[in-house]
Scaffold this active site. Structure first.
Site, PDB file in Angstrom:
ATOM      1  N   THR A 193     -38.803  25.310 -13.502  1.00 50.35           N
ATOM      2  CA  THR A 193     -39.056  23.956 -13.008  1.00 50.35           C
ATOM      3  C   THR A 193     -39.218  23.133 -14.274  1.00 50.35           C
ATOM      4  O   THR A 193     -39.719  23.639 -15.287  1.00 50.35           O
ATOM      5  CB  THR A 193     -40.337  23.851 -12.146  1.00 50.35           C
ATOM      6  OG1 THR A 193     -41.459  24.137 -12.968  1.00 50.35           O
ATOM      7  CG2 THR A 193     -40.309  24.827 -10.969  1.00 50.35           C
ATOM      8  N   HIS A 194     -38.751  21.887 -14.224  1.00 47.50           N
ATOM      9  CA  HIS A 194     -38.731  21.027 -15.422  1.00 47.50           C
ATOM     10  C   HIS A 194     -37.956  21.671 -16.572  1.00 47.50           C
ATOM     11  O   HIS A 194     -38.230  21.394 -17.733  1.00 47.50           O
ATOM     12  CB  HIS A 194     -40.148  20.692 -15.906  1.00 47.50           C
ATOM     13  CG  HIS A 194     -41.086  20.284 -14.813  1.00 47.50           C
ATOM     14  ND1 HIS A 194     -41.242  18.977 -14.418  1.00 47.50           N
ATOM     15  CD2 HIS A 194     -41.885  21.022 -14.013  1.00 47.50           C
ATOM     16  CE1 HIS A 194     -42.110  18.922 -13.428  1.00 47.50           C
ATOM     17  NE2 HIS A 194     -42.521  20.146 -13.151  1.00 47.50           N
ATOM     18  N   GLU A 241     -17.865  21.160 -17.459  1.00 41.65           N
ATOM     19  CA  GLU A 241     -18.222  19.804 -17.899  1.00 41.65           C
ATOM     20  C   GLU A 241     -17.495  18.751 -17.074  1.00 41.65           C
ATOM     21  O   GLU A 241     -18.062  17.733 -16.686  1.00 41.65           O
ATOM     22  CB  GLU A 241     -17.892  19.631 -19.387  1.00 41.65           C
ATOM     23  CG  GLU A 241     -18.798  20.460 -20.281  1.00 41.65           C
ATOM     24  CD  GLU A 241     -18.291  20.484 -21.712  1.00 41.65           C
ATOM     25  OE1 GLU A 241     -18.867  19.794 -22.549  1.00 41.65           O
ATOM     26  OE2 GLU A 241     -17.309  21.187 -21.991  1.00 41.65           O
ATOM     27  N   LYS A 296      -8.250   3.555   1.281  1.00 38.93           N
ATOM     28  CA  LYS A 296      -7.498   4.791   1.077  1.00 38.93           C
ATOM     29  C   LYS A 296      -7.528   5.317  -0.353  1.00 38.93           C
ATOM     30  O   LYS A 296      -7.833   6.497  -0.557  1.00 38.93           O
ATOM     31  CB  LYS A 296      -6.078   4.639   1.609  1.00 38.93           C
ATOM     32  CG  LYS A 296      -6.043   4.879   3.100  1.00 38.93           C
ATOM     33  CD  LYS A 296      -4.859   4.274   3.786  1.00 38.93           C
ATOM     34  CE  LYS A 296      -5.304   3.601   5.057  1.00 38.93           C
ATOM     35  NZ  LYS A 296      -5.884   2.251   4.878  1.00 38.93           N
ATOM     36  N   SER A 306     -11.274  24.873 -29.278  1.00 40.34           N
ATOM     37  CA  SER A 306     -11.446  23.646 -30.048  1.00 40.34           C
ATOM     38  C   SER A 306     -10.281  23.517 -31.016  1.00 40.34           C
ATOM     39  O   SER A 306      -9.749  24.523 -31.494  1.00 40.34           O
ATOM     40  CB  SER A 306     -12.762  23.727 -30.820  1.00 40.34           C
ATOM     41  OG  SER A 306     -12.696  22.946 -31.989  1.00 40.34           O
ATOM     42  N   LYS A 321     -14.866  28.470 -31.093  1.00 38.37           N
ATOM     43  CA  LYS A 321     -15.411  27.838 -29.889  1.00 38.37           C
ATOM     44  C   LYS A 321     -14.786  28.360 -28.597  1.00 38.37           C
ATOM     45  O   LYS A 321     -13.571  28.545 -28.501  1.00 38.37           O
ATOM     46  CB  LYS A 321     -15.202  26.316 -29.938  1.00 38.37           C
ATOM     47  CG  LYS A 321     -15.996  25.610 -31.002  1.00 38.37           C
ATOM     48  CD  LYS A 321     -17.509  25.788 -30.874  1.00 38.37           C
ATOM     49  CE  LYS A 321     -18.089  25.034 -29.703  1.00 38.37           C
ATOM     50  NZ  LYS A 321     -18.036  23.573 -29.901  1.00 38.37           N
ATOM     51  N   SER A 345       0.829  -1.204   0.000  1.00 40.35           N
ATOM     52  CA  SER A 345       0.000   0.000   0.000  1.00 40.35           C
ATOM     53  C   SER A 345       0.869   1.263   0.000  1.00 40.35           C
ATOM     54  O   SER A 345       0.351   2.372  -0.027  1.00 40.35           O
ATOM     55  CB  SER A 345      -0.949   0.018   1.207  1.00 40.35           C
ATOM     56  OG  SER A 345      -0.236  -0.102   2.423  1.00 40.35           O
ATOM     57  N   GLN A 375      -7.532  -1.982   3.618  1.00 36.97           N
ATOM     58  CA  GLN A 375      -6.476  -1.188   2.995  1.00 36.97           C
ATOM     59  C   GLN A 375      -6.975  -0.459   1.740  1.00 36.97           C
ATOM     60  O   GLN A 375      -6.453   0.583   1.364  1.00 36.97           O
ATOM     61  CB  GLN A 375      -5.322  -2.123   2.649  1.00 36.97           C
ATOM     62  CG  GLN A 375      -4.158  -1.498   1.956  1.00 36.97           C
ATOM     63  CD  GLN A 375      -3.017  -2.493   1.804  1.00 36.97           C
ATOM     64  OE1 GLN A 375      -2.394  -2.883   2.768  1.00 36.97           O
ATOM     65  NE2 GLN A 375      -2.751  -2.907   0.569  1.00 36.97           N
ATOM     66  N   ASN A 380     -15.221  26.808 -24.988  1.00 39.17           N
ATOM     67  CA  ASN A 380     -15.899  25.661 -24.371  1.00 39.17           C
ATOM     68  C   ASN A 380     -15.813  25.666 -22.842  1.00 39.17           C
ATOM     69  O   ASN A 380     -14.765  25.975 -22.282  1.00 39.17           O
ATOM     70  CB  ASN A 380     -15.311  24.355 -24.909  1.00 39.17           C
ATOM     71  CG  ASN A 380     -15.679  24.140 -26.366  1.00 39.17           C
ATOM     72  OD1 ASN A 380     -16.748  24.559 -26.815  1.00 39.17           O
ATOM     73  ND2 ASN A 380     -14.784  23.510 -27.111  1.00 39.17           N
ATOM     74  N   TYR A 430     -10.115  -6.290  12.130  1.00 41.70           N
ATOM     75  CA  TYR A 430      -9.370  -5.842  10.954  1.00 41.70           C
ATOM     76  C   TYR A 430      -9.319  -6.939   9.889  1.00 41.70           C
ATOM     77  O   TYR A 430      -9.102  -8.108  10.180  1.00 41.70           O
ATOM     78  CB  TYR A 430      -7.933  -5.446  11.338  1.00 41.70           C
ATOM     79  CG  TYR A 430      -7.137  -5.002  10.121  1.00 41.70           C
ATOM     80  CD1 TYR A 430      -7.225  -3.701   9.651  1.00 41.70           C
ATOM     81  CD2 TYR A 430      -6.362  -5.908   9.396  1.00 41.70           C
ATOM     82  CE1 TYR A 430      -6.545  -3.302   8.505  1.00 41.70           C
ATOM     83  CE2 TYR A 430      -5.681  -5.516   8.259  1.00 41.70           C
ATOM     84  CZ  TYR A 430      -5.781  -4.210   7.820  1.00 41.70           C
ATOM     85  OH  TYR A 430      -5.106  -3.812   6.689  1.00 41.70           O
ATOM     86  N   ASN A 462      -2.909  -2.004  13.070  1.00 47.30           N
ATOM     87  CA  ASN A 462      -4.354  -1.814  12.889  1.00 47.30           C
ATOM     88  C   ASN A 462      -4.843  -0.520  13.555  1.00 47.30           C
ATOM     89  O   ASN A 462      -5.569   0.266  12.944  1.00 47.30           O
ATOM     90  CB  ASN A 462      -5.124  -3.015  13.435  1.00 47.30           C
ATOM     91  CG  ASN A 462      -4.790  -4.291  12.675  1.00 47.30           C
ATOM     92  OD1 ASN A 462      -4.127  -4.235  11.640  1.00 47.30           O
ATOM     93  ND2 ASN A 462      -5.233  -5.420  13.186  1.00 47.30           N
TER      94      ASN A 462
HETATM   95  N1  ARG Z   1      -1.141  -1.698   4.981  1.00 48.53           N
HETATM   96  C1  ARG Z   1      -2.171  -2.129   5.901  1.00 48.53           C
HETATM   97  C2  ARG Z   1      -3.378  -1.176   5.730  1.00 48.53           C
HETATM   98  O1  ARG Z   1      -3.209  -0.128   5.213  1.00 48.53           O
HETATM   99  C3  ARG Z   1      -1.655  -2.040   7.272  1.00 48.53           C
HETATM  100  C4  ARG Z   1      -2.400  -2.824   8.296  1.00 48.53           C
HETATM  101  C5  ARG Z   1      -1.859  -4.149   8.367  1.00 48.53           C
HETATM  102  N2  ARG Z   1      -2.382  -4.918   9.402  1.00 48.53           N
HETATM  103  C6  ARG Z   1      -2.347  -6.246   9.293  1.00 48.53           C
HETATM  104  N3  ARG Z   1      -2.863  -6.904  10.239  1.00 48.53           N
HETATM  105  N4  ARG Z   1      -1.832  -6.817   8.224  1.00 48.53           N
HETATM  106  O2  ARG Z   1      -4.483  -1.499   6.101  1.00 48.53           O
END
Ligand code: ARG
Length: 481
Positions: free
Chosen positions: A167-168, A302, A337, A289, A295, A24, A334, A297, A329, A122
C-alpha cells in the site's frame, strides 16, 4: 457522383470545401457491413408491407450483397480513402450510407431509389452504429475472457509463491501470487458485467424512427428489429435520433478497462526493473535501445499505460460533444464515431498484447523470496495475534510499532528478536508468539473470506477455473473490422 440527399431545392452544387469539411466517409466506411445488413432487413420489411415485389426484393438483396463484397475488397486494398477502382469513395457523397444507396440506384434504378422509403439517415446511422457497437462489445468481451484465462493460469504456474503486497507502494503484507492474479480476474469480470449491461441498452433498434418524428408510411419496426437480432425497438422516435448514451456508456466502460490495464502495466514495469527484479517479461514483447545495447525495454506496457490517456481523452470528447445539444439529430453527432472507433481500436490492441505478456512472463522467484524478510511483512499478523490474546487493538498496534522500531535499529526481523524483548513490553507474551512470525507463518495465519489464506485462495482458484471453463473459447484477436 450526385448525392441522393441533394434535392431540387438546391440550384447549385455544394462548395467543394463544404464537402471536405462535412464528410464522414473517411471514417464511417467502417460501418459498411452493418449498413448493408440493416438495409436488407429494411427492404425485406418494405416487401412484406407491399412496397417491393418479391422479385424486386431479390434484386435489391443481391445487389446490396454484391456492393458489400466490393467494399470489402476495396477496404482491404486501402487507398488513402479506401475504395480505389473497386468501389470508388469520394467526399461528394458524404458518408457510407449515401455511397451504398448511390451504388444501389446506379445498379437498379427505381428499385434502388425506393430503399429509403420510411427511413432517414438519422435512424439509419443510429441503427448501423448500434450494430457496430454490439459487435465491438462482443469482441472486447472475448478478449477480456482470454486475459482472465491468462491470469487464472498463472495461479497454477506460480502456485505457493509468496509476494510482498504494497500500500502506498510500501511493503505491507505477504500475499500468495495467486491471490494477486485473481484480483485482476475480478476487475476484468466487473468490466465484463458492465459491458453486458451496456449491451442491453445498445441492442435496441432505431430504424423506422425516420428523421425524428416517425413516418406516415406503413412500416413494421418489430420485424426489422427481429431481423437484426435486436432485443426490441427504441420506443420514442425523438429520443432515438438524438440518443448517444449508448456510445458514451460504451466509451466509459472501455475507459475503465484501459485504466485496469494501465494499473497492471505500471506494476509490471516496476516489477521488471533491476530494483524490484520480480519478473522477466517475454523478450518478443520487449524492445531494445538504439544506443544502450543492454536494454530490454517494456515499451508495450508503457504504451498500454500511455494509450490510456487517449482513451480518457475520447471519453471527454464524447461527453463534451453531447453537452447542451438540443433534440433531436444535430450534425455534431457525426463526431461520435472517430472517438469511439479509436477507443475500441486502442483498448482492443492493448488487450491483444496483454494476454501473451501475462502468460509469457516469468516470476524471478529466487529474487523475490530472498527479500521477503525485508519490510516486516508479518507485523500486522503479530498485532492480530496480540488482539486475539485480549489486547485492545490500539495498544497492540503501538506495541508492535515499538518492536518494529527495535528490529530496525538492530537490522533484524521481528522473528530474530529475543523473547525478553517482547516481554519487556508485555510480560504476558510467551514463546508461542514466534508461531505467527516470519512470512510463511504469517500467510498461514490468515482465515477471513476473500483473504490470502492458502485454503481461501485455493477456493478462489477453483471458482475461477470452473467459471472460465464455462466461457466459450474464441479465436478473435481483434474487436471489430
Ligand atoms: N453523416 C451523418 C452522420 O454520420 C449522417 C446523418 C445525416 N443526417 C442529416 N440530417 N444530415 O451523422
Amino acid at each position: 457522383m450526385t448525392s441522393p440527399s441533394r434535392s431540387g431545392v438546391f440550384s447549385k452544387a455544394t462548395d467543394r470545401r463544404v464537402d471536405a469539411f462535412t464528410e464522414s466517409i473517411s471514417f464511417d466506411h467502417r460501418l459498411y457491413s452493418h449498413d448493408i445488413r440493416a438495409s436488407i432487413a429494411h427492404a425485406r420489411m418494405l416487401t412484406e408491407q407491399g412496397f417491393y415485389s418479391a422479385d424486386e426484393f431479390e434484386q435489391v438483396e443481391a445487389a446490396l450483397q454484391e456492393i458489400g463484397a466490393r467494399i470489402e475488397r476495396a477496404i482491404s486494398s486501402h487507398d488513402p480513402l479506401p475504395g480505389g477502382d473497386e468501389f470508388p469513395m469520394g467526399i461528394e457523397l458524404e458518408d457510407i450510407h449515401m455511397h451504398i444507396e448511390r451504388a444501389l440506384i446506379d445498379r437498379l434504378g427505381d428499385a434502388g431509389a425506393k430503399l429509403h422509403t420510411g427511413r432517414s439517415r438519422n435512424d439509419q446511422v443510429a441503427t448501423d452504429f448500434r450494430l457496430w457497437v454490439r459487435d465491438a462489445i462482443d469482441g472486447i468481451d472475448a478478449q477480456l475472457v482470454t486475459l482472465q484465462r491468462a491470469f487464472a493460469e498463472r495461479c497454477d504456474t506460480d502456485a505457493g509463491v509468496v509476494l510482498p503486497a504494497y500500500t502506498h507502494l510500501q511493503r505491507a503484507q505477504p500475499v500468495l501470487a495467486a491471490h494477486y492474479y485473481l484480483a485482476y480476474c475480478e476487475k476484468l469480470q466487473r468490466d465484463r458485467e458492465r459491458l453486458a449491461d451496456c449491451r442491453r441498452r445498445v441492442n435496441r433498434c432505431t430504424l423506422g424512427c425516420a428523421a425524428l418524428a416517425g413516418t406516415t408510411i406503413a412500416i413494421d419496426r418489430d420485424m426489422v428489429a427481429r431481423e437484426l437480432e435486436f432485443d426490441g425497438v427504441v420506443r420514442n422516435s425523438i429520443d432515438a435520433s438524438s440518443d448517444r448514451d449508448f456510445v458514451l456508456e460504451t466509451a466509459f466502460v472501455l475507459t475503465l478497462i484501459a485504466e485496469h490495464l494501465s494499473t497492471w502495466a505500471e506494476e509490471w514495469i516496476l516489477w521488471a526493473t533491476t530494483e524490484f527484479n520480480f519478473i522477466r517479461l517475454p523478450g518478443e514483447f520487449c524492445t531494445g535501445s538504439s544506443i544502450m545495447p543492454q536494454k530490454i525495454n517494456p515499451d508495450v506496457l508503457e504504451l498500454t499505460r500511455g494509450k490510456t490517456a487517449r482513451v480518457i481523452g475520447n471519453l471527454q470528447t464524447l461527453l463534451t460533444l453531447v453537452k447542451g445539444l438540443p433534440l433531436a439529430y444535430n450534425r455534431d453527432l457525426q463526431e461520435d464515431k472517430p472517438a469511439l472507433f479509436d477507443t475500441v481500436d486502442t483498448v482492443s490492441a492493448c488487450l491483444q498484447l496483454a494476454a501473451p505478456i501475462v502468460s509469457g512472463s516469468e516470476l524471478n522467484r529466487t529474487s523475490i523470496a530472498a527479500r521477503l524478510d525485508r519490510g516486516h511483512l508479518d507485523a500486522t499478523t503479530l498485532m492480530e495475534y496480540l488482539i486475539k490474546r485480549g489486547k485492545p487493538q490500539r495498544h497492540a498496534h503501538h506495541l508492535v510499532g515499538s518492536l518494529v522500531g527495535l528490529a530496525m535499529d538492530r537490522g533484524v526481523r521481528l522473528a530474530d528478536l529475543e523473547l525478553s524483548d517482547y516481554q519487556e513490553l508485555d510480560e504476558t507474551i510467551t514463546e508461542e508468539v514466534f508461531e505467527c512470525l516470519g512470512v510463511e507463518k504469517a500467510i498461514a495465519a490468515f482465515t477471513s473470506y476473500g483473504s490470502t489464506a492458502p485454503r481461501e485462495v485455493e477456493r478462489q482458484v477453483t471458482h475461477w477455473r470452473e467459471r472460465l471453463a464455462n466461457e466459450p473459447t474464441s479465436n478473435a484477436d481483434e474487436a471489430t473490422p
